[in-house]
Design a protein around this motif. Structure first.
Motif, short mmCIF file in Angstrom:
data_model
loop_
_atom_site.label_atom_id
_atom_site.label_comp_id
_atom_site.label_asym_id
_atom_site.label_seq_id
_atom_site.Cartn_x
_atom_site.Cartn_y
_atom_site.Cartn_z
N THR A 358 0.84 -1.20 0.00
CA THR A 358 0.00 0.00 0.00
C THR A 358 0.87 1.24 0.00
O THR A 358 2.02 1.22 0.46
N PHE A 359 0.31 2.30 -0.54
CA PHE A 359 1.01 3.57 -0.72
C PHE A 359 0.10 4.65 -0.18
O PHE A 359 -1.06 4.74 -0.58
N TRP A 360 0.60 5.45 0.78
CA TRP A 360 -0.29 6.43 1.40
C TRP A 360 0.28 7.84 1.28
O TRP A 360 1.45 8.06 0.99
N GLN A 361 -0.59 8.81 1.55
CA GLN A 361 -0.21 10.21 1.59
C GLN A 361 0.24 10.56 3.00
O GLN A 361 -0.47 10.29 3.96
N ILE A 362 1.41 11.18 3.13
CA ILE A 362 1.85 11.69 4.42
C ILE A 362 1.81 13.20 4.36
O ILE A 362 2.30 13.84 3.43
N GLY A 363 1.12 13.77 5.35
CA GLY A 363 0.87 15.20 5.31
C GLY A 363 2.11 16.04 5.50
O GLY A 363 2.94 15.77 6.37
N THR A 364 2.24 17.09 4.67
CA THR A 364 3.32 18.07 4.82
C THR A 364 2.75 19.48 4.81
O THR A 364 3.50 20.45 4.71
N GLY A 365 1.42 19.59 4.90
CA GLY A 365 0.79 20.90 4.86
C GLY A 365 0.84 21.61 6.21
O GLY A 365 0.86 20.97 7.26
N THR A 366 0.85 22.93 6.17
CA THR A 366 0.89 23.74 7.38
C THR A 366 -0.46 24.41 7.61
O THR A 366 -1.31 24.46 6.72
N ALA A 367 -0.65 24.93 8.83
CA ALA A 367 -1.93 25.56 9.18
C ALA A 367 -2.24 26.73 8.26
O ALA A 367 -3.38 26.92 7.83
N GLU A 368 -1.24 27.54 7.96
CA GLU A 368 -1.41 28.66 7.04
C GLU A 368 -0.59 28.38 5.79
O GLU A 368 0.53 28.87 5.63
N GLN A 369 -1.17 27.58 4.92
CA GLN A 369 -0.46 27.13 3.72
C GLN A 369 -0.19 28.30 2.78
O GLN A 369 -1.09 29.07 2.45
N GLU A 370 1.07 28.43 2.38
CA GLU A 370 1.42 29.48 1.44
C GLU A 370 0.99 29.11 0.03
O GLU A 370 1.04 27.95 -0.37
N ARG A 371 0.57 30.11 -0.71
CA ARG A 371 0.20 29.89 -2.10
C ARG A 371 1.41 29.38 -2.88
O ARG A 371 2.51 29.88 -2.72
N GLY A 372 1.20 28.39 -3.70
CA GLY A 372 2.30 27.82 -4.48
C GLY A 372 2.99 26.66 -3.81
O GLY A 372 3.89 26.06 -4.39
N ASN A 373 2.57 26.34 -2.58
CA ASN A 373 3.16 25.19 -1.88
C ASN A 373 2.45 23.93 -2.34
O ASN A 373 1.70 23.31 -1.59
#
Length: 409
Positions: A358-373
């Motif tokens: 299985t292949f999963w998504q691991i989160g790298t997003g921040t609370a205030e995600q910058e545009r273009g990230n």
């Protein structure tokens, strides 16, 4: 899986992973500053080999020119012991970085814009943790640092053809990929079809050039190309079943040199994405027929080259169920999400055609995600806290799968 011993193991691994945070950031940033494109990952390969050697982990003789494979053996490992495989990819993308942090790419036109530097550091971190508890490992962990995920034919299929699964027979293979759309500290899993098969489409429309004031004396490939673009769109809406995801996109078109000259040739390229092989084969056939017939009707000729890309990535249902349990034990149930299928592609799909995994998504997003990230963006900037999460989760999942394979509760 018994949660009582699992919780103690999870706490130990989480503590160890947290202590590794500065080291993992340093490793990741070093790799990030020295990105290497597919099939060119010489320095990255050397970095991985040297890191594993310091841990006392012996690397296998190279299966390919770049990339690393190593078997981390538990203290009681013997022939026939179960093996779990963990995979990270190591190549970068051909684009210029536009971030302003202090560890930007030093290589013009090259950037780790898809998180493979993160993946590599996570797996190295997992190796550190697993090496420290190898007395408790109920088997072996196959560490796969794979080259060339970003460029077809990819590195997974050549590794398989080189005999990686003839030499080793893992009970399962696990992989994870950075996703900025998932908050850091969380993961998202999907049973069954998760990522699409992808094919590259190359069109050449040939007619008769002439003066733009007298189109009746020419055979206009520009007009024909426009009709082809329109025609192929009906395949998704009128050929593909409504419940099946599919995408056909024409992404580039080139032709002509002046506003008053009808050119002789127009070229176009695009992509097709599908989630099963039957639909993929059907659309290949329909695309060829549509392009040919539209061109004939417009008095020109057209050729379509379909370059087969990666197959659909289909996660094994039982392995995904077990992985979701392990993720919940390690991260907390509230941090394990369900993922919808995605139309992106991954050569991890080739492994899943050979062994369950299985292949999963691991989160790298921040609370205030910058545009273009976003992935494949010159400003992709993942949260480095995910390094600790990914390293610990890889290590913990490997332990739990080995315990399960060895028959322990």
């Amino acid at each position: 899986m018994n949660s009582a011993p699992a919780s103690a193991l999870a706490a130990r691994i989480e503590e160890y992973a947290s202590r590794l945070s500065p080291e993992l950031s340093e490793v990741r940033r070093d790799i990030h500053m020295h990105p290497e494109l597919s099939y060119e990952e010489v320095r990255t390969t050397r970095v991985v080999v040297e890191y594993l050697q310091k841990l006392g982990i012996e690397c296998e003789p190279p299966f390919l020119e770049t990339g690393v494979v190593a078997l981390l053996k538990g203290a009681n490992y013997k022939e026939g012991s179960p093996i779990i495989a963990l995979r990270a990819d190591i190549d970068a993308l051909p684009l210029n970085e536009e971030n302003s942090h202090g560890f930007c790419s030093l290589e013009p036109g090259k950037m780790h814009a898809c998180g493979h530097d993160m993946h590599t550091a996570m797996l190295l971190g997992a190796a550190v943790i697993l090496a420290s508890i190898k007395d408790e490992l109920q088997g072996g962990v196959l560490l796969i640092f794979q080259p060339a995920e970003e460029k077809a034919p990819g590195g997974a299929r050549p590794l398989i053809e080189a005999g990686i699964f003839k030499k080793f027979s893992p009970v399962a293979i696990l992989g994870q990929h950075c996703f900025p759309s998932v908050p850091s500290g969380k993961v998202a899993l999907c049973k069954g079809s998760f990522m699409a098969a992808t094919d590259e489409l190359y069109f050449t429309v040939s007619g008769q050039g002439g003066h733009a004031s007298a189109p009746h004396k020419a055979a206009d490939p520009v007009l024909a190309a426009a009709h082809i673009i329109t025609a192929v769109q009906h395949l998704v809406s009128r050929v593909v079943p409504p419940h099946e995801p599919a995408v056909v996109s024409i992404a580039s078109i080139h032709g002509g040199s002046a506003p008053n000259i009808i050119p002789s040739t127009v070229t176009m390229s695009g992509t097709m994405r599908t989630m099963n092989e039957e639909l993929r084969a059907l659309l290949h056939k329909k695309l060829q027929a549509t392009v040919t017939h539209v061109a004939e009707g417009m008095g020109v000729t057209a050729e379509l080259e379909i370059r087969h890309g990666y197959p659909a990535l289909v996660n094994d249902a039982e392995i995904t169920r077990q992985a979701a349990i392990a993720c919940a034990e390690y991260l907390g149930r509230e941090n394990v999400l369900d993922s919808e299928p995605l139309m992106t592609a991954e050569d991890f799909a080739y492994y899943l055609q050979e062994i369950p995994g299985t292949f999963w998504q691991i989160g790298t997003g921040t609370a205030e995600q910058e545009r273009g990230n976003t992935l494949h963006s010159p400003t992709f900037n993942p949260d480095e806290k995910a390094l600790v999460t990914g390293a610990g989760l890889f290590a913990y999942s490997a332990c739990r799968f080995l315990e399960n394979a060895a028959g322990r509760p």
